[in-house]
Design an enzyme around this catalytic site. Sequence first.
Site, mmCIF file in Angstrom:
data_model
loop_
_atom_site.group_PDB
_atom_site.id
_atom_site.type_symbol
_atom_site.label_atom_id
_atom_site.label_comp_id
_atom_site.label_asym_id
_atom_site.label_seq_id
_atom_site.Cartn_x
_atom_site.Cartn_y
_atom_site.Cartn_z
ATOM 1 N N ARG A 162 0.747 -1.349 -0.058
ATOM 2 C CA ARG A 162 -0.014 -0.338 0.074
ATOM 3 C C ARG A 162 1.140 1.257 0.273
ATOM 4 O O ARG A 162 0.602 2.066 1.172
ATOM 5 C CB ARG A 162 -0.911 -0.115 1.255
ATOM 6 C CG ARG A 162 -2.096 -1.438 1.197
ATOM 7 C CD ARG A 162 -2.878 -1.466 0.193
ATOM 8 N NE ARG A 162 -3.898 -2.180 0.448
ATOM 9 C CZ ARG A 162 -3.734 -3.842 -0.687
ATOM 10 N NH1 ARG A 162 -2.161 -3.434 -1.218
ATOM 11 N NH2 ARG A 162 -3.708 -4.577 -0.344
ATOM 12 N N SER A 237 -11.786 -0.678 2.500
ATOM 13 C CA SER A 237 -10.513 -1.066 3.824
ATOM 14 C C SER A 237 -10.460 0.069 4.137
ATOM 15 O O SER A 237 -9.073 0.779 3.291
ATOM 16 C CB SER A 237 -9.266 -2.213 3.659
ATOM 17 O OG SER A 237 -9.915 -3.325 2.910
ATOM 18 N N GLU A 333 -5.221 3.262 6.264
ATOM 19 C CA GLU A 333 -5.179 2.379 4.429
ATOM 20 C C GLU A 333 -5.852 4.466 4.018
ATOM 21 O O GLU A 333 -5.261 4.996 3.181
ATOM 22 C CB GLU A 333 -5.820 1.759 4.415
ATOM 23 C CG GLU A 333 -5.409 1.982 2.549
ATOM 24 C CD GLU A 333 -5.639 0.051 2.151
ATOM 25 O OE1 GLU A 333 -6.440 -0.410 1.200
ATOM 26 O OE2 GLU A 333 -5.499 -1.135 3.013
#
Length: 337
Positions: A162, A237, A333
């Site tokens: 990520r 998410s 995230e």
Amino acid sequence: MKIYDNFSLKKHNTFGIESKAKKFAAVTTVEELKTVLIQNPHDKKFILGGGSNMLLTQDIDALVIHIDLKGTKIIKEDDNFVWVECQAGEVWHEFVLWTINQNFGGLENMSLIPGNVGTTPVQNIGAYGTEIKDTFVSCEAMNILSQEMKTFTKQECNFGYRESIFKHEVKDKFVITSVVFKLTKRNHKINISYGDITNELEKENVINPTLKDVSNAVIAIRQSKLPDPKELGNSGSFFKNPVISKEQFLKVQEQYPEIKFFEVSSSEIKVPAGWLIEHSGLKGFRKEDAGVHKNQALVLVNYGNATGQDILALSRYVQKTVFDKYGIAIEAEVNVI
């Protein structure tokens, strides 16, 4: 191309948060992007894609430029592979379905991830054992100050979990305008290593899965766990799965032998953040209109009138609760703005 003042961003972020942009412009070509940058040199710039990976906690005191470039084309191919260039404003899931309909392999495990193509390299998005970096070749990007175009190769993007150069060294300096992917035309590498996919395929009695079968399985899994942002505001998410040292993990496992985990290397272990949140008793937790989703603890949701500050406060409460119980820090995230 028109520039709007005091523009509502509620429909431009998947959380459905009410936030105002001081100025707003949507660009549909590289030339329009260049023009708006040249004509507004002194305004702070905020680049907006699909609005799927951000939490707006305040009004945006800047010129918000919505990247709405469209188009997909094959730029090269041989017997085994095809190189496809996709413009930044294309919806990611629609692009994935297009590749599957062409029988091009490599993106099927990332079906139904929200957002637009241009933002996928920023996060190095991934799901079910695949990441953007696995098929990424390069991306075109415009320098915000000079309006010059630059090609970023896969190596230059410094992809991590990520992570990419666009979140660090060149953050707020470039606008991605298109992305090139290298996809398989035959001998597809079907990746069904994640148990959820295997179970879904077994349920559908699929023995030799095609690209379409894998995509359908991923879509079914995601729809069963993840709320549709059009019906319930969310950004998918919210937290990264933490990667911790094996030494730290073994101490936690000694106390909680049922903990789920994946080995990243001989010295590092990835722990599912959703499992940690759920087993901290927070799955389905709600405070007014900000909540942890009832089916997937990794997802924070807006039940209607939550502000960005409400969601942010909830995320910090989740982080503290998990850390207090397991001693494991989980990071967002989502980009908090």
